[in-house]
Design a protein around this motif. Structure first.
Motif, PDB file in Angstrom:
ATOM      1  N   GLU A  23       0.915  -1.290   0.144  1.00 52.00           N
ATOM      2  CA  GLU A  23      -0.118  -0.062  -0.218  1.00 52.00           C
ATOM      3  C   GLU A  23       0.701   1.173  -0.079  1.00 52.00           C
ATOM      4  O   GLU A  23       2.433   1.074   0.298  1.00 52.00           O
ATOM      5  CB  GLU A  23      -0.934   0.277   1.111  1.00 52.00           C
ATOM      6  N   VAL A  24       0.027   1.976  -0.639  1.00 49.54           N
ATOM      7  CA  VAL A  24       0.858   3.398  -0.470  1.00 49.54           C
ATOM      8  C   VAL A  24      -0.026   4.482   0.748  1.00 49.54           C
ATOM      9  O   VAL A  24      -0.572   4.342   0.845  1.00 49.54           O
ATOM     10  CB  VAL A  24       0.719   4.113  -1.866  1.00 49.54           C
ATOM     11  N   LEU A  25       1.599   4.513   1.313  1.00 50.22           N
ATOM     12  CA  LEU A  25       1.860   5.334   2.539  1.00 50.22           C
ATOM     13  C   LEU A  25       2.203   6.581   2.445  1.00 50.22           C
ATOM     14  O   LEU A  25       1.051   7.848   2.672  1.00 50.22           O
ATOM     15  CB  LEU A  25       3.229   4.347   3.707  1.00 50.22           C
ATOM     16  N   LEU A  26       2.669   7.026   1.693  1.00 51.27           N
ATOM     17  CA  LEU A  26       3.149   9.207   1.425  1.00 51.27           C
ATOM     18  C   LEU A  26       3.166   8.348  -0.247  1.00 51.27           C
ATOM     19  O   LEU A  26       3.565   7.739  -0.653  1.00 51.27           O
ATOM     20  CB  LEU A  26       4.431   8.707   1.797  1.00 51.27           C
ATOM     21  N   SER A  27       2.694  10.285  -0.253  1.00 51.86           N
ATOM     22  CA  SER A  27       2.154   9.847  -2.020  1.00 51.86           C
ATOM     23  C   SER A  27       2.902  11.509  -2.054  1.00 51.86           C
ATOM     24  O   SER A  27       2.411  12.548  -1.800  1.00 51.86           O
ATOM     25  CB  SER A  27       0.676  10.332  -2.312  1.00 51.86           C
ATOM     26  N   LEU A  28       4.094  12.126  -2.698  1.00 47.40           N
ATOM     27  CA  LEU A  28       4.044  13.380  -3.030  1.00 47.40           C
ATOM     28  C   LEU A  28       3.821  13.448  -4.036  1.00 47.40           C
ATOM     29  O   LEU A  28       3.910  13.183  -5.750  1.00 47.40           O
ATOM     30  CB  LEU A  28       5.696  13.773  -2.475  1.00 47.40           C
ATOM     31  N   GLN A  29       3.489  14.532  -5.234  1.00 46.55           N
ATOM     32  CA  GLN A  29       2.449  15.275  -6.099  1.00 46.55           C
ATOM     33  C   GLN A  29       2.743  16.623  -6.494  1.00 46.55           C
ATOM     34  O   GLN A  29       2.002  17.651  -5.476  1.00 46.55           O
ATOM     35  CB  GLN A  29       1.089  15.164  -5.776  1.00 46.55           C
ATOM     36  N   GLY A  30       3.872  16.765  -7.992  1.00 44.42           N
ATOM     37  CA  GLY A  30       4.043  17.470  -8.154  1.00 44.42           C
ATOM     38  C   GLY A  30       4.711  19.023  -7.259  1.00 44.42           C
ATOM     39  O   GLY A  30       4.432  20.126  -7.209  1.00 44.42           O
ATOM     40  N   LEU A  31       5.846  18.444  -5.709  1.00 42.64           N
ATOM     41  CA  LEU A  31       6.371  18.956  -5.220  1.00 42.64           C
ATOM     42  C   LEU A  31       6.705  20.207  -6.224  1.00 42.64           C
ATOM     43  O   LEU A  31       8.414  19.611  -6.214  1.00 42.64           O
ATOM     44  CB  LEU A  31       6.869  17.919  -4.261  1.00 42.64           C
ATOM     45  N   SER A  32       6.964  21.464  -5.735  1.00 39.46           N
ATOM     46  CA  SER A  32       8.098  22.510  -6.332  1.00 39.46           C
ATOM     47  C   SER A  32       8.601  23.325  -4.503  1.00 39.46           C
ATOM     48  O   SER A  32       7.598  23.420  -3.460  1.00 39.46           O
ATOM     49  CB  SER A  32       7.443  23.231  -7.166  1.00 39.46           C
ATOM     50  N   LYS A  33      10.380  24.027  -5.195  1.00 44.48           N
ATOM     51  CA  LYS A  33      10.296  24.641  -3.555  1.00 44.48           C
ATOM     52  C   LYS A  33      11.381  25.205  -4.507  1.00 44.48           C
ATOM     53  O   LYS A  33      12.011  24.813  -5.123  1.00 44.48           O
ATOM     54  CB  LYS A  33      10.716  23.596  -2.815  1.00 44.48           C
ATOM     55  N   THR A  38      16.709  29.510  -6.583  1.00 41.24           N
ATOM     56  CA  THR A  38      17.106  28.311  -6.955  1.00 41.24           C
ATOM     57  C   THR A  38      15.730  27.304  -6.828  1.00 41.24           C
ATOM     58  O   THR A  38      15.337  27.766  -6.111  1.00 41.24           O
ATOM     59  CB  THR A  38      18.150  28.669  -5.854  1.00 41.24           C
ATOM     60  N   LEU A  39      15.799  26.825  -7.821  1.00 39.45           N
ATOM     61  CA  LEU A  39      14.416  26.051  -7.536  1.00 39.45           C
ATOM     62  C   LEU A  39      15.160  24.277  -7.425  1.00 39.45           C
ATOM     63  O   LEU A  39      15.982  24.077  -7.737  1.00 39.45           O
ATOM     64  CB  LEU A  39      14.181  25.516  -8.976  1.00 39.45           C
ATOM     65  N   ALA A  40      14.790  24.177  -6.220  1.00 39.59           N
ATOM     66  CA  ALA A  40      15.435  23.456  -5.195  1.00 39.59           C
ATOM     67  C   ALA A  40      14.372  22.019  -5.647  1.00 39.59           C
ATOM     68  O   ALA A  40      15.341  20.670  -5.521  1.00 39.59           O
ATOM     69  CB  ALA A  40      15.439  23.451  -3.326  1.00 39.59           C
ATOM     70  N   LEU A  41      13.371  21.958  -5.735  1.00 39.23           N
ATOM     71  CA  LEU A  41      12.800  20.774  -6.172  1.00 39.23           C
ATOM     72  C   LEU A  41      11.830  21.190  -7.267  1.00 39.23           C
ATOM     73  O   LEU A  41      10.914  22.643  -6.939  1.00 39.23           O
ATOM     74  CB  LEU A  41      11.499  20.292  -4.591  1.00 39.23           C
ATOM     75  N   ASP A  42      11.626  20.441  -8.281  1.00 41.20           N
ATOM     76  CA  ASP A  42      10.560  20.810  -9.227  1.00 41.20           C
ATOM     77  C   ASP A  42       9.485  20.243  -9.403  1.00 41.20           C
ATOM     78  O   ASP A  42       9.969  18.991 -10.529  1.00 41.20           O
ATOM     79  CB  ASP A  42      12.147  20.848 -10.837  1.00 41.20           C
ATOM     80  N   HIS A  43       8.382  20.385  -9.617  1.00 45.39           N
ATOM     81  CA  HIS A  43       7.349  19.383  -9.476  1.00 45.39           C
ATOM     82  C   HIS A  43       7.822  17.797  -9.812  1.00 45.39           C
ATOM     83  O   HIS A  43       7.945  17.473  -9.996  1.00 45.39           O
ATOM     84  CB  HIS A  43       7.149  19.557 -10.952  1.00 45.39           C
ATOM     85  N   LEU A  44       7.895  17.439  -8.375  1.00 44.14           N
ATOM     86  CA  LEU A  44       8.246  15.838  -7.805  1.00 44.14           C
ATOM     87  C   LEU A  44       7.359  15.288  -7.508  1.00 44.14           C
ATOM     88  O   LEU A  44       6.777  15.405  -6.638  1.00 44.14           O
ATOM     89  CB  LEU A  44       9.651  16.101  -6.756  1.00 44.14           C
ATOM     90  N   GLY A  63      18.754  18.285  -4.039  1.00 46.98           N
ATOM     91  CA  GLY A  63      17.165  18.444  -3.821  1.00 46.98           C
ATOM     92  C   GLY A  63      17.047  17.803  -2.258  1.00 46.98           C
ATOM     93  O   GLY A  63      15.791  17.082  -2.076  1.00 46.98           O
ATOM     94  N   LYS A  64      17.527  16.350  -2.501  1.00 44.31           N
ATOM     95  CA  LYS A  64      17.806  15.992  -1.171  1.00 44.31           C
ATOM     96  C   LYS A  64      16.924  15.918   0.296  1.00 44.31           C
ATOM     97  O   LYS A  64      15.936  15.836   0.737  1.00 44.31           O
ATOM     98  CB  LYS A  64      18.609  14.471  -1.433  1.00 44.31           C
ATOM     99  N   SER A  65      18.253  16.474   0.365  1.00 42.63           N
ATOM    100  CA  SER A  65      17.935  16.945   2.498  1.00 42.63           C
ATOM    101  C   SER A  65      16.221  18.321   1.834  1.00 42.63           C
ATOM    102  O   SER A  65      15.198  18.162   3.111  1.00 42.63           O
ATOM    103  CB  SER A  65      18.997  17.786   2.811  1.00 42.63           C
ATOM    104  N   THR A  66      16.515  19.040   0.895  1.00 40.21           N
ATOM    105  CA  THR A  66      15.051  20.320   0.509  1.00 40.21           C
ATOM    106  C   THR A  66      13.897  19.108   1.129  1.00 40.21           C
ATOM    107  O   THR A  66      13.263  19.399   1.443  1.00 40.21           O
ATOM    108  CB  THR A  66      15.698  20.573  -0.492  1.00 40.21           C
ATOM    109  N   LEU A  67      13.727  17.495   0.541  1.00 40.68           N
ATOM    110  CA  LEU A  67      12.997  17.116   0.253  1.00 40.68           C
ATOM    111  C   LEU A  67      12.487  16.343   1.638  1.00 40.68           C
ATOM    112  O   LEU A  67      11.015  16.540   2.054  1.00 40.68           O
ATOM    113  CB  LEU A  67      13.425  16.184  -0.786  1.00 40.68           C
ATOM    114  N   LEU A  68      12.944  16.369   2.376  1.00 44.87           N
ATOM    115  CA  LEU A  68      13.357  15.342   3.628  1.00 44.87           C
ATOM    116  C   LEU A  68      12.451  16.868   4.143  1.00 44.87           C
ATOM    117  O   LEU A  68      11.326  16.472   4.858  1.00 44.87           O
ATOM    118  CB  LEU A  68      14.307  15.069   4.047  1.00 44.87           C
ATOM    119  N   ARG A  69      13.111  17.208   4.379  1.00 45.57           N
ATOM    120  CA  ARG A  69      12.521  19.148   5.693  1.00 45.57           C
ATOM    121  C   ARG A  69      11.123  19.715   5.088  1.00 45.57           C
ATOM    122  O   ARG A  69      10.694  19.841   6.228  1.00 45.57           O
ATOM    123  CB  ARG A  69      13.478  20.116   5.452  1.00 45.57           C
TER     124      ARG A  69
END
Length: 371
Positions: A23-33, A38-44, A63-69
């Motif tokens: 089962e999907v526990l976590l779903s990230l949809q179009g995540l940008s930051k 600086t574009l740290a996350l680009d529609h991830l 962008g890996k640590s930004t994604l975690l935060r």
């Protein structure tokens, strides 16, 4: 606590394997930051299964640590959704999100005992004292620190402090645990041992782990799946062996395991012209018309008596580096390309600098790259 030696070299690439789809526990949809320009996350987009161990791998600024935060709530996404079991986490502050995060610095309170550090979150949640004590004792036993509850973190080794931080993260029994370079402060031997203890704990608790690491072998050895990030984008996702053996892009091929990237173009007859080697390569699979590079792992290159078969060439050894279980050769081809070539110790002494050698590989070792 059980642990096992992490395999080195090619064996590490086998990783922990994959597991059946859950089962999907976590779903990230179009995540940008963004941080300024600086574009740290680009529609991830990313989905994490319940009970999965996922590692985030990428270079500095990927962008890996930004994604975690962002998942933890310490940074707010500019757009996109973060759904945990279908619940949108965006409106929730970090302390209200039903997940835990373990920081690289461990962030232990120096004025509190080990037990009080571990029980801090439970106390904030209003858990009764007897229940807190029972769960703290269980958590410390889980990480091999029975009897350490009364000690000060200041009097512990780096590895022991790491275990305290892990016990504090696990004591609230989260379904999702985020780990930001949790082994980065440990020396090599302790890091190897603790990494596999961490994997055993993940299996025991059944929680999903998302771990940021810059250590490629660590990512391959511990994860169910590896997510490779570049420039805030997810460029490849899959089981460790699949990502290692079948890199999708030049970046993944070069970043993960240091594959040779051979530039060229299809010859229209099933081959791949490679000017840098001065030969036409013969891959085992059809080469897309727009393909301009193929990946070739150093350990897939064999020494030959003569370069007289497909996918072979002569070259000059420019340098040799001993690496313990093998040696790395830098070999210059007649067309100017410089290849990294593995030389196993069981094959005898490596060739000397300046010697001419013949090299070749099986057709299946060539992997067309998409970009």
């Amino acid at each position: 606590m059980p642990w096992r030696r992490r395999p080195s070299g090619r064996a590490a690439a086998a990783g922990a394997g994959s597991r059946p789809v859950a089962e999907v526990l976590l779903s990230l949809q179009g995540l940008s930051k963004r941080f300024g320009a600086t574009l740290a996350l680009d529609h991830l987009d990313l989905a994490v299964a319940a009970g999965e161990f996922l590692t985030l791998l990428g270079g500095s600024g990927s962008g890996k640590s930004t994604l975690l935060r962002v998942i933890a709530g310490f940074e707010a996404a500019d757009s996109g959704k973060i759904l945990l079991e279908g619940r949108d986490l965006a409106p929730l502050p970090p302390h209200a999100r039903p997940l835990n995060m373990m920081f690289q610095s461990y962030a232990l309170f120096p004025h509190l005992s080990v037990a009080d550090n571990v029980s801090y979150g439970l106390k904030r949640d209003g858990v009764a004292k007897p229940e807190r004590a029972r769960r703290v004792e269980q958590a410390l036993a889980m990480v091999g620190l029975e009897g350490f509850g009364g000690r000060s973190p200041q009097k512990l080794s780096g590895g022991q402090r790491q275990r305290v931080a892990l016990a504090r993260a696990l004591v609230k029994r989260p379904r999702l645990l985020l780990l930001d370079e949790p082994l980065g402060a440990l020396d090599a031997n302790l890091r190897e041992r603790t990494g596999f203890e961490l994997r055993a704990l993940q299996r025991e608790t059944g929680a999903a782990f998302i771990m940021v690491t810059h250590d490629q072998q660590e990512a391959l050895a511990l994860a169910d799946r590896v997510a490779v990030l570049e420039g805030g984008r997810l460029v490849q996702l899959g089981p460790p062996r699949a990502v290692y053996d079948q890199p999708a892009t030049r970046f993944v091929a070069g970043f993960l395991g240091g594959a040779n990237v051979l530039e060229g173009m299809p010859d229209g007859q099933g081959g791949f012209d490679c000017p840098g080697l001065g030969v036409t390569l013969r891959p085992a699979v059809a080469i897309p018309a727009d393909c301009r590079a193929c990946a070739l792992r150093p350990e897939r290159i064999a020494h030959l008596a003569h370069a007289d078969r497909p996918n072979s060439f002569d070259g000059i050894v420019e340098d040799v580096a001993f690496r313990g279980d093998d040696s790395l050769l830098l070999v210059r081809a007649s067309g100017g390309a410089l290849l990294r070539v593995g030389h196993a110790e069981e094959d005898g002494p490596p060739p000397e600098r300046g010697s001419r050698i013949a090299l070749g590989w099986e057709a299946a070792a060539l992997v067309p790259l998409h970009s």
